[in-house]
Design a protein around this motif. Structure first.
Motif, PDB file in Angstrom:
ATOM      1  N   LYS A 137       4.039  -1.890   9.433  1.00  0.00           N
ATOM      2  CA  LYS A 137       4.967  -1.908   8.299  1.00  0.00           C
ATOM      3  C   LYS A 137       4.299  -1.391   7.031  1.00  0.00           C
ATOM      4  O   LYS A 137       4.871  -0.611   6.277  1.00  0.00           O
ATOM      5  N   TRP A 180       5.245   1.990   4.931  1.00  0.00           N
ATOM      6  CA  TRP A 180       5.614   1.921   3.519  1.00  0.00           C
ATOM      7  C   TRP A 180       4.760   2.856   2.672  1.00  0.00           C
ATOM      8  O   TRP A 180       5.259   3.556   1.801  1.00  0.00           O
ATOM      9  N   ASN A 224       6.242   5.980   0.473  1.00  0.00           N
ATOM     10  CA  ASN A 224       6.232   5.867  -0.981  1.00  0.00           C
ATOM     11  C   ASN A 224       5.121   6.657  -1.665  1.00  0.00           C
ATOM     12  O   ASN A 224       5.259   6.985  -2.840  1.00  0.00           O
TER      13      ASN A 224
END
Length: 167
Positions: free
Chosen positions: A59, A63, A67
């Protein structure tokens, strides 16, 4: 009774009486396999944690990719640099040099802003840091360029020997 010592491979003196009791490792009898089978046991404590941390890691990596990495890798500056140096054989050297310039520049900046040193010492240390960067970078590029032709001859000679080609 007289005790004699002999150094083993580790430089440790072993008395003769002890050496006589040690098993012999004759090269002719050595099979390369150990009589002791070491099998790691599964841990009841860490097995559930492995799956949980793997999920957290996936995860977090996803991310960061969405980003930050996508924004850093896909912009006009990165595209310009990639286009400019796409055929440069010293690209890795240039990237390393940029990292060195950033690091040395930050050290020089921190030295100049250090209030615990007097002004003359700060300036001298900052100049020393930047001169060290410049001289070592110029020396590395010069050495790399001078060794490039030699290394090409060495690798061509090695390939010729392996292929049995005198030319």
């Amino acid at each position: 009774m007289r005790v004699t010592f002999q150094n083993n491979n580790y430089g440790i003196a072993v008395p003769q009486q002890v050496r006589d009791k040690l098993p012999r490792n004759d090269a002719a009898n050595f099979t390369g396999k150990s009589d002791i089978a070491v099998k790691p046991a599964k841990s009841k404590l860490f097995e559930p944690l492995k799956a949980k941390f793997r999920n957290i890691d996936n995860k977090m990596t996803g991310w960061l990719t969405e980003n930050y990495a996508k924004k850093l890798a896909d912009n006009s500056v990165v595209n310009w640099v990639a286009d400019k140096f796409k055929n440069d054989k010293y690209f890795y050297n240039h990237v390393t040099t940029v990292g060195s310039i950033i690091t040395s520049g930050l050290y020089a900046h921190r030295t100049l802003k250090n209030d615990q040193l007097d002004k003359d010492r700060r300036n001298t240390l900052a100049i020393n840091q930047l001169l060290t960067l410049g001289v070592s970078t110029a020396g590395a590029y010069t050495l790399d360029a001078s060794m490039d032709k030699w290394w090409n001859r060495v690798t061509a000679g090695y390939a010729g020997v392996q292929l049995k080609d005198d030319a």
